[in-house]
Design a protein around this motif. Structure first.
Motif, PDB file in Angstrom:
ATOM      1  N   SER A 254      -6.981  10.925  13.938  1.00 52.17           N
ATOM      2  CA  SER A 254      -6.825  11.070  15.381  1.00 52.17           C
ATOM      3  C   SER A 254      -6.391  12.473  15.778  1.00 52.17           C
ATOM      4  O   SER A 254      -6.459  12.838  16.950  1.00 52.17           O
ATOM      5  N   ASP A 255      -5.932  13.255  14.800  1.00 51.05           N
ATOM      6  CA  ASP A 255      -5.501  14.621  15.083  1.00 51.05           C
ATOM      7  C   ASP A 255      -5.655  15.460  13.830  1.00 51.05           C
ATOM      8  O   ASP A 255      -4.931  15.290  12.850  1.00 51.05           O
ATOM      9  N   GLY A 256      -6.611  16.394  13.865  1.00 56.25           N
ATOM     10  CA  GLY A 256      -6.901  17.229  12.708  1.00 56.25           C
ATOM     11  C   GLY A 256      -5.793  18.201  12.349  1.00 56.25           C
ATOM     12  O   GLY A 256      -5.890  18.900  11.339  1.00 56.25           O
ATOM     13  N   HIS A 257      -4.727  18.230  13.152  1.00 58.11           N
ATOM     14  CA  HIS A 257      -3.610  19.099  12.793  1.00 58.11           C
ATOM     15  C   HIS A 257      -2.999  18.680  11.459  1.00 58.11           C
ATOM     16  O   HIS A 257      -2.354  19.486  10.787  1.00 58.11           O
ATOM     17  N   ALA A 258      -3.193  17.419  11.084  1.00 54.71           N
ATOM     18  CA  ALA A 258      -2.656  16.902   9.820  1.00 54.71           C
ATOM     19  C   ALA A 258      -3.655  17.057   8.673  1.00 54.71           C
ATOM     20  O   ALA A 258      -3.468  16.456   7.610  1.00 54.71           O
ATOM     21  N   PHE A 259      -4.673  17.862   8.853  1.00 53.10           N
ATOM     22  CA  PHE A 259      -5.732  18.003   7.850  1.00 53.10           C
ATOM     23  C   PHE A 259      -5.188  18.386   6.471  1.00 53.10           C
ATOM     24  O   PHE A 259      -5.602  17.825   5.447  1.00 53.10           O
ATOM     25  N   PHE A 260      -4.263  19.332   6.412  1.00 54.09           N
ATOM     26  CA  PHE A 260      -3.757  19.807   5.126  1.00 54.09           C
ATOM     27  C   PHE A 260      -3.064  18.699   4.348  1.00 54.09           C
ATOM     28  O   PHE A 260      -3.079  18.672   3.119  1.00 54.09           O
ATOM     29  N   GLU A 261      -2.459  17.749   5.065  1.00 54.40           N
ATOM     30  CA  GLU A 261      -1.742  16.667   4.403  1.00 54.40           C
ATOM     31  C   GLU A 261      -2.673  15.589   3.865  1.00 54.40           C
ATOM     32  O   GLU A 261      -2.304  14.842   2.951  1.00 54.40           O
ATOM     33  N   GLY A 262      -3.861  15.441   4.425  1.00 54.00           N
ATOM     34  CA  GLY A 262      -4.772  14.371   4.025  1.00 54.00           C
ATOM     35  C   GLY A 262      -5.204  14.479   2.575  1.00 54.00           C
ATOM     36  O   GLY A 262      -5.763  15.500   2.168  1.00 54.00           O
ATOM     37  N   ARG A 263      -4.945  13.444   1.798  1.00 54.81           N
ATOM     38  CA  ARG A 263      -5.216  13.499   0.361  1.00 54.81           C
ATOM     39  C   ARG A 263      -6.681  13.799   0.056  1.00 54.81           C
ATOM     40  O   ARG A 263      -6.990  14.678  -0.763  1.00 54.81           O
ATOM     41  N   ASP A 264      -7.598  13.111   0.710  1.00 53.55           N
ATOM     42  CA  ASP A 264      -9.017  13.311   0.413  1.00 53.55           C
ATOM     43  C   ASP A 264      -9.523  14.667   0.899  1.00 53.55           C
ATOM     44  O   ASP A 264     -10.574  15.136   0.444  1.00 53.55           O
ATOM     45  N   ASN A 265      -8.797  15.304   1.797  1.00 49.02           N
ATOM     46  CA  ASN A 265      -9.269  16.562   2.355  1.00 49.02           C
ATOM     47  C   ASN A 265      -9.223  17.719   1.369  1.00 49.02           C
ATOM     48  O   ASN A 265      -9.835  18.766   1.604  1.00 49.02           O
ATOM     49  N   ALA A 266      -8.507  17.540   0.250  1.00 49.94           N
ATOM     50  CA  ALA A 266      -8.511  18.590  -0.770  1.00 49.94           C
ATOM     51  C   ALA A 266      -9.923  18.893  -1.239  1.00 49.94           C
ATOM     52  O   ALA A 266     -10.232  20.022  -1.625  1.00 49.94           O
ATOM     53  N   ALA A 267     -10.800  17.891  -1.191  1.00 45.27           N
ATOM     54  CA  ALA A 267     -12.195  18.105  -1.583  1.00 45.27           C
ATOM     55  C   ALA A 267     -12.883  19.132  -0.694  1.00 45.27           C
ATOM     56  O   ALA A 267     -13.857  19.755  -1.103  1.00 45.27           O
ATOM     57  N   ILE A 268     -12.356  19.304   0.522  1.00 40.05           N
ATOM     58  CA  ILE A 268     -12.943  20.262   1.455  1.00 40.05           C
ATOM     59  C   ILE A 268     -12.267  21.622   1.349  1.00 40.05           C
ATOM     60  O   ILE A 268     -12.929  22.662   1.244  1.00 40.05           O
ATOM     61  N   TRP A 269     -10.914  21.634   1.354  1.00 42.89           N
ATOM     62  CA  TRP A 269     -10.253  22.937   1.410  1.00 42.89           C
ATOM     63  C   TRP A 269     -10.083  23.620   0.061  1.00 42.89           C
ATOM     64  O   TRP A 269      -9.977  24.859   0.001  1.00 42.89           O
ATOM     65  N   VAL A 270     -10.086  22.862  -1.031  1.00 42.32           N
ATOM     66  CA  VAL A 270      -9.906  23.482  -2.341  1.00 42.32           C
ATOM     67  C   VAL A 270     -10.992  24.517  -2.644  1.00 42.32           C
ATOM     68  O   VAL A 270     -10.684  25.629  -3.084  1.00 42.32           O
ATOM     69  N   PRO A 271     -12.295  24.228  -2.428  1.00 34.66           N
ATOM     70  CA  PRO A 271     -13.297  25.263  -2.695  1.00 34.66           C
ATOM     71  C   PRO A 271     -13.100  26.517  -1.845  1.00 34.66           C
ATOM     72  O   PRO A 271     -13.365  27.633  -2.305  1.00 34.66           O
ATOM     73  N   MET A 272     -12.622  26.347  -0.618  1.00 30.66           N
ATOM     74  CA  MET A 272     -12.363  27.499   0.246  1.00 30.66           C
ATOM     75  C   MET A 272     -11.235  28.350  -0.324  1.00 30.66           C
ATOM     76  O   MET A 272     -11.324  29.585  -0.397  1.00 30.66           O
ATOM     77  N   VAL A 273     -10.157  27.693  -0.737  1.00 29.96           N
ATOM     78  CA  VAL A 273      -9.016  28.402  -1.305  1.00 29.96           C
ATOM     79  C   VAL A 273      -9.401  29.020  -2.645  1.00 29.96           C
ATOM     80  O   VAL A 273      -9.004  30.158  -2.951  1.00 29.96           O
ATOM     81  N   ASP A 274     -10.155  28.294  -3.459  1.00 31.49           N
ATOM     82  CA  ASP A 274     -10.621  28.834  -4.737  1.00 31.49           C
ATOM     83  C   ASP A 274     -11.351  30.160  -4.546  1.00 31.49           C
ATOM     84  O   ASP A 274     -11.111  31.141  -5.261  1.00 31.49           O
ATOM     85  N   GLN A 275     -12.253  30.184  -3.587  1.00 30.03           N
ATOM     86  CA  GLN A 275     -13.039  31.394  -3.342  1.00 30.03           C
ATOM     87  C   GLN A 275     -12.139  32.541  -2.880  1.00 30.03           C
ATOM     88  O   GLN A 275     -12.315  33.692  -3.297  1.00 30.03           O
ATOM     89  N   PHE A 276     -11.166  32.211  -2.038  1.00 32.83           N
ATOM     90  CA  PHE A 276     -10.234  33.230  -1.565  1.00 32.83           C
ATOM     91  C   PHE A 276      -9.389  33.763  -2.718  1.00 32.83           C
ATOM     92  O   PHE A 276      -9.191  34.977  -2.859  1.00 32.83           O
TER      93      PHE A 276
END
Length: 287
Positions: A254-276
């Motif tokens: 209901s609010d993407g502000h909690a995106f970083f906390e979402g367990r399954d969301n690591a599948a999305i942000w990990v590749p971004m952080v890896d590249q950085f």
């Protein structure tokens, strides 16, 4: 690519990399901090958690920084909310420090991050106060024989994201990169930010002196700092020529502000952080 498929890929990568992941020693610590005031100096302690990989190091350092609840009554309830993320980084070679700033949780106070007026908020100074606490965590890391203090990364979410931007504007020694998840200040209700123009101006002020490369991640349905505002914040940095990679991620709950906390969301942000991290020459493969 669907979230389900991304999650599956992350799980497969985790399995493949598991043999290389390190064990992690977790311990509660106290970070000393000197606060200057009108009547001299006071010496306080910030409650924090340290996550150390196995081995002697030296390990690159990651400092994770929390957000600010909308209600001040919740400040004392703040805890280490990012243990799972911290362990992920530590298992792959980072010394991670997760501090609680003044006035939060078990840290000494008083709370110091007030921007005072919603109509005319002093966001710049509020962020620089946050930066002082984060800087204390860096100073603590510099005392550790197993810390590689020439390779430190700042990561913050929400007010913590704003704080790492403020600190990055000072270009502290040894900080080689900054990761901002949904950074900002002044949200007093869903899609209601105190004087957005002043927030954009604060971002521009910080950007004008920033030399640290950055990764920013904002969700499409963030109801603290929405997509349109995030674009204006980004433009304030781009106008100053700061090296910022911006990632808009899918809606979350209901609010993407909690995106970083979402367990399954690591599948999305990990590749971004890896590249950085690869760009910075630091450990990657965080799954």
């Amino acid at each position: 690519m669907t979230l389900r498929r991304l999650t599956l890929i992350a799980a497969l990568l985790c399995s493949a990399l598991g043999a290389h992941a390190q064990s992690v020693a977790r311990r509660d610590i106290e970070i000393p901090m000197t606060v200057k005031g009108f009547f001299g100096e006071s010496h306080i302690k910030l409650a924090a958690t340290e996550y150390r990989p196995e081995g002697d190091g030296p390990f690159p350092v990651l400092v994770i920084n929390h957000g600010t609840p909308r209600s001040p009554a919740d400040f004392p309830k703040t805890q280490d909310r990012y243990a799972r993320q911290a362990e992920m980084f530590a298992k792959h070679g980072f010394l991670v420090i997760n501090p609680l700033r003044r006035g939060y949780g078990k840290s000494d106070g008083p709370w110091a991050e007030n921007y005072f007026s919603c109509a005319n908020p002093d966001y710049v100074q509020a962020g620089l106060e946050t930066a002082k606490d984060i800087s204390a965590a860096l100073d603590y890391a510099r005392t550790l024989p197993y810390a590689d203090v020439q390779h430190m990364v700042l990561l913050g979410k929400s007010a913590g994201g704003f704080g790492v931007l403020a600190l990055s504007s000072l270009n502290p020694e040894g900080v080689v990169g900054t990761i901002n998840f949904a950074g900002g200040r002044g949200s007093r209700g869903p899609d209601d930010v105190c004087n957005e123009a002043k927030l954009v101006d604060a971002f521009g002020r910080y950007a004008s002196t920033t030399k640290v490369p950055m990764l920013w991640v904002y969700s499409e349905n963030d109801h603290f700092f929405g997509s349109a505002l995030a674009k204006r914040l980004l433009e304030a940095y781009k106008a100053k020529g700061v090296d910022v990679r911006f990632e808009g991620v899918p809606p979350y709950g209901s609010d993407g502000h909690a995106f970083f906390e979402g367990r399954d969301n690591a599948a999305i942000w990990v590749p971004m952080v890896d590249q950085f991290l690869a760009k910075l020459g630091l450990p990657r493969h965080l799954q």
